[in-house]
Motif scaffolding. Sequence first.
Motif, mmCIF file in Angstrom:
data_model
loop_
_atom_site.group_PDB
_atom_site.id
_atom_site.type_symbol
_atom_site.label_atom_id
_atom_site.label_comp_id
_atom_site.label_asym_id
_atom_site.label_seq_id
_atom_site.Cartn_x
_atom_site.Cartn_y
_atom_site.Cartn_z
ATOM 1 N N CYS A 318 3.778 3.032 8.074
ATOM 2 C CA CYS A 318 3.908 4.315 7.215
ATOM 3 C C CYS A 318 4.174 3.658 5.631
ATOM 4 O O CYS A 318 4.573 2.626 5.690
ATOM 5 N N GLY A 319 3.885 4.249 4.833
ATOM 6 C CA GLY A 319 3.958 3.939 3.179
ATOM 7 C C GLY A 319 3.550 2.638 2.945
ATOM 8 O O GLY A 319 2.500 2.230 3.339
ATOM 9 N N THR A 320 4.314 1.999 2.208
ATOM 10 C CA THR A 320 3.964 0.599 1.798
ATOM 11 C C THR A 320 3.770 -0.448 2.854
ATOM 12 O O THR A 320 2.774 -1.283 2.622
ATOM 13 N N SER A 321 4.522 -0.109 4.164
ATOM 14 C CA SER A 321 4.031 -1.220 5.137
ATOM 15 C C SER A 321 2.759 -0.797 5.675
ATOM 16 O O SER A 321 1.980 -1.893 6.098
ATOM 17 N N THR A 365 7.328 -2.388 9.926
ATOM 18 C CA THR A 365 8.289 -1.599 9.136
ATOM 19 C C THR A 365 9.337 -2.652 8.723
ATOM 20 O O THR A 365 10.003 -3.182 9.585
ATOM 21 N N GLN A 366 9.513 -2.503 7.423
ATOM 22 C CA GLN A 366 10.572 -3.690 6.811
ATOM 23 C C GLN A 366 11.631 -3.310 7.353
ATOM 24 O O GLN A 366 12.448 -4.039 7.848
ATOM 25 N N SER A 367 12.221 -2.067 7.351
ATOM 26 C CA SER A 367 13.470 -1.488 7.747
ATOM 27 C C SER A 367 13.686 -1.699 9.618
ATOM 28 O O SER A 367 14.817 -1.813 9.961
ATOM 29 N N THR A 370 11.836 2.835 10.924
ATOM 30 C CA THR A 370 11.105 4.083 10.725
ATOM 31 C C THR A 370 10.791 4.873 11.968
ATOM 32 O O THR A 370 10.267 4.185 12.812
ATOM 33 N N VAL A 425 14.856 1.331 -3.239
ATOM 34 C CA VAL A 425 14.320 2.355 -2.266
ATOM 35 C C VAL A 425 12.580 1.633 -2.331
ATOM 36 O O VAL A 425 11.915 1.730 -1.137
ATOM 37 N N ALA A 426 12.108 1.388 -3.476
ATOM 38 C CA ALA A 426 10.681 0.974 -3.472
ATOM 39 C C ALA A 426 10.407 -0.481 -3.057
ATOM 40 O O ALA A 426 11.085 -1.392 -3.618
ATOM 41 N N ALA A 427 9.792 -0.529 -2.090
ATOM 42 C CA ALA A 427 9.428 -1.910 -1.463
ATOM 43 C C ALA A 427 8.659 -2.931 -2.326
ATOM 44 O O ALA A 427 7.800 -2.378 -2.891
ATOM 45 N N LEU A 512 1.543 4.385 -5.165
ATOM 46 C CA LEU A 512 2.680 4.806 -4.315
ATOM 47 C C LEU A 512 3.975 4.349 -5.242
ATOM 48 O O LEU A 512 5.025 5.261 -5.322
ATOM 49 N N LYS A 513 4.019 3.353 -5.593
ATOM 50 C CA LYS A 513 5.133 2.815 -6.431
ATOM 51 C C LYS A 513 5.316 3.472 -7.801
ATOM 52 O O LYS A 513 6.467 3.943 -7.968
ATOM 53 N N GLU A 516 6.518 7.022 -6.697
ATOM 54 C CA GLU A 516 7.805 7.388 -6.053
ATOM 55 C C GLU A 516 8.986 6.901 -6.735
ATOM 56 O O GLU A 516 10.164 7.443 -7.097
HETATM 57 C C1 AGP Z 1 8.278 2.288 -0.110
HETATM 58 O O1 AGP Z 1 8.311 1.754 -1.325
HETATM 59 C C2 AGP Z 1 8.650 3.410 0.465
HETATM 60 N N1 AGP Z 1 9.852 3.446 0.058
HETATM 61 C C3 AGP Z 1 7.975 3.913 1.566
HETATM 62 O O2 AGP Z 1 6.816 4.156 1.512
HETATM 63 C C4 AGP Z 1 8.153 2.813 3.003
HETATM 64 O O3 AGP Z 1 7.381 1.956 2.879
HETATM 65 C C5 AGP Z 1 7.926 3.804 4.285
HETATM 66 O O4 AGP Z 1 8.940 4.595 4.162
HETATM 67 C C6 AGP Z 1 8.107 2.575 5.435
HETATM 68 O O5 AGP Z 1 9.243 1.880 5.608
HETATM 69 P P1 AGP Z 1 9.314 0.777 6.655
HETATM 70 O O6 AGP Z 1 8.607 -0.348 6.045
HETATM 71 O O7 AGP Z 1 10.757 0.540 6.637
HETATM 72 O O8 AGP Z 1 8.973 1.480 8.015
#
Ligand code: AGP
Length: 634
Positions: A318-321, A365-367, A370, A425-427, A512-513, A516
């Motif tokens: 999702c998103g940046t990932s 997913t960085q976190s 997700t 929050v912005a990756a 996106l950056k 957001e």
């Molecule tokens: C990145 O700048 C955003 N905040 C968002 O798109 C994020 O990349 C997305 O929610 C996915 O998160 P994740 O990498 O933790 O899965």
Amino acid sequence: MCGIVALVGSREASPILLEGLKKLEYRGYDSAGLATISTKGSSDRGFITCKKAKGKLVNLLNLLSKDGAPGNIGIGHTRWATHGKPEVRNAHPHLDSSDQVAVVQNGIIENYTLLREKLQKQGIRFVSDTDTEVIPHLISEALTRLKQEGVASKGEMLFLAVREVLNLLQGSYALAVIWTETPDVLIVAKNKAPLLIGFTQGEFLCASDSTAFAGFTKTVLPLEDKELALLTPLGVEIYDSEGKRQYRKPSLIVGSEKNIDKGQFRHFMLKEIYEQPETAEQWIARFLPDKLPTSSPIAFPFKDSLYDSIEAVQILACGTSRHAAMVGAYLLEQFSGLPSTVFFASEFRYAPPPLAPNILTIGVTQSGETADTLAALMMESERRSTLKDDLFSSRVLGITNRIESSLARQVTNIIDIGAGLEVGVAATKTFLGQLLAFYGLAIMIAARNKNRSIQEINDICEELKLVPNYLRDLINNHNKLTEKLAYQFVNTKDVIFLGRGINYPIALEAALKLKEISYIHAEGLPAGEMKHGPIALLDHKVPVISIATHGVVFEKVLSNAQEAKARNACLIGIAPESAETQIFDHLLPIPKVSEWISPLLTVIPLQLLSYHIAAQRGLDVDQPRNLAKSVTVE
Ligand code: AGP
């Protein structure tokens, strides 16, 4: 997204809860609250103090500094609004009608409307619009019945009541419950939302993620889906949904406990942009050491079964990932010769492609939390197991920055990008880490499949080793350049980013950056698509930012940029300095590198430009409105 902390122990709970909530702030939230139980003045039954405030944690802190919240047990919450606006009445904890039971929850109770209607028919008055409020009322109802039935101990009564209520809930949740009649019992439970228990002597802290434990403990045990835990100062008991006791040992959180502070930087985002050379340096030291065999040039710890007989790759994110995954898919196809498809994890869950054999599935997913990405991976694992695809578990790979996350527990093969905690929050640095993970994978697969010559593999590896220095120079040079340029765009309403080929995902990421953190509308487009519609948007008020790096589409991108210039758009180039790139009104120069590695560099001026525009607009760059760092609900 919502953050939970809950404590049972022997010290005043509220300062520890607040500290934990502070460490979870980066997840994103719009209100906060906590509830404690104190028994002062009574022997076995306590009273609940519940404080809630809209907005930042400092508002809750101010409330508490006036009246306090006594007690050695408590639950705290930062809320990211889903059901009901960010108002005090919707903030957690939520209480039952007699203020005896308090609950905090992270997740979505999908059947809450039915449960709420049923309770309302019984005369219960709801004070919030949340899905969570049904839970304390249902627990209270169950407690009343269990009391009549004469269940042995109060602690057992609370445990049974919570377990009963969990069976009524559909959806995802992590929750913590306290009851005035059990002032030393904390019940926590989870299903498809993260919850961990931190252990110290006679004191236990539960939290949505491990950052909350910094300074408290390194000994942590993550709860599994559908488990409940009963915590008292004497210990922790974990049970499955059937009530069967589970025995697992806690483990140590790996990595040093770094202080979360901004150092000399105004925002975490800028600090994290500046940390990218280090991210790349560490990645290279770990995965691209000298003298690896040419057949296996990347030091990934995976078994051959991960790569063997792979015919295609599917990536869920999702998103940046997802943008990192798109660069990855480009590399896997064009460099390594493997057909690769990227899916929005949220779409894949409900419309996956027909099953095909010999697929490598990658979740990014960085976190590592997700919900959509985890659920998509789970769904894929389940549908492959029905087909008896025994190789699925060895052919699934996770890419994350949080080695202790749910993803890392769900998937055996993990690339830990090791970028260190990202607070903004912005990756930014995690995006770079994800890109590097894909470079490693693409190189490894190309080498194993002999899709590229030894020379080509060596060339890209050597070029990657230069990336930290390129990044260092780029960040130092572009910080001032972009800060100056940003002044011109502080009041801009729309921005178009153009890229092609391997840099098209970078155009998406840049848009996106900017969206957001600056709340400016922005679109990322494959440059060739502009003339098929979006060009109608262009006039002198819409800047067009074009990524043009030497390679197969260099001239094409420049022609597309010319089309924009002919419509009076202000043209900004992310390109090497050359005669051709003089067409740009403003050039943010990048070094002449191979097209393959260019995304690692083109993204830098774009991150900085977004940052400076948002900072100059005076916005909350690190915690933009409505956004969450960890999106743990669907
Ligand atoms: C990145 O700048 C955003 N905040 C968002 O798109 C994020 O990349 C997305 O929610 C996915 O998160 P994740 O990498 O933790 O899965």
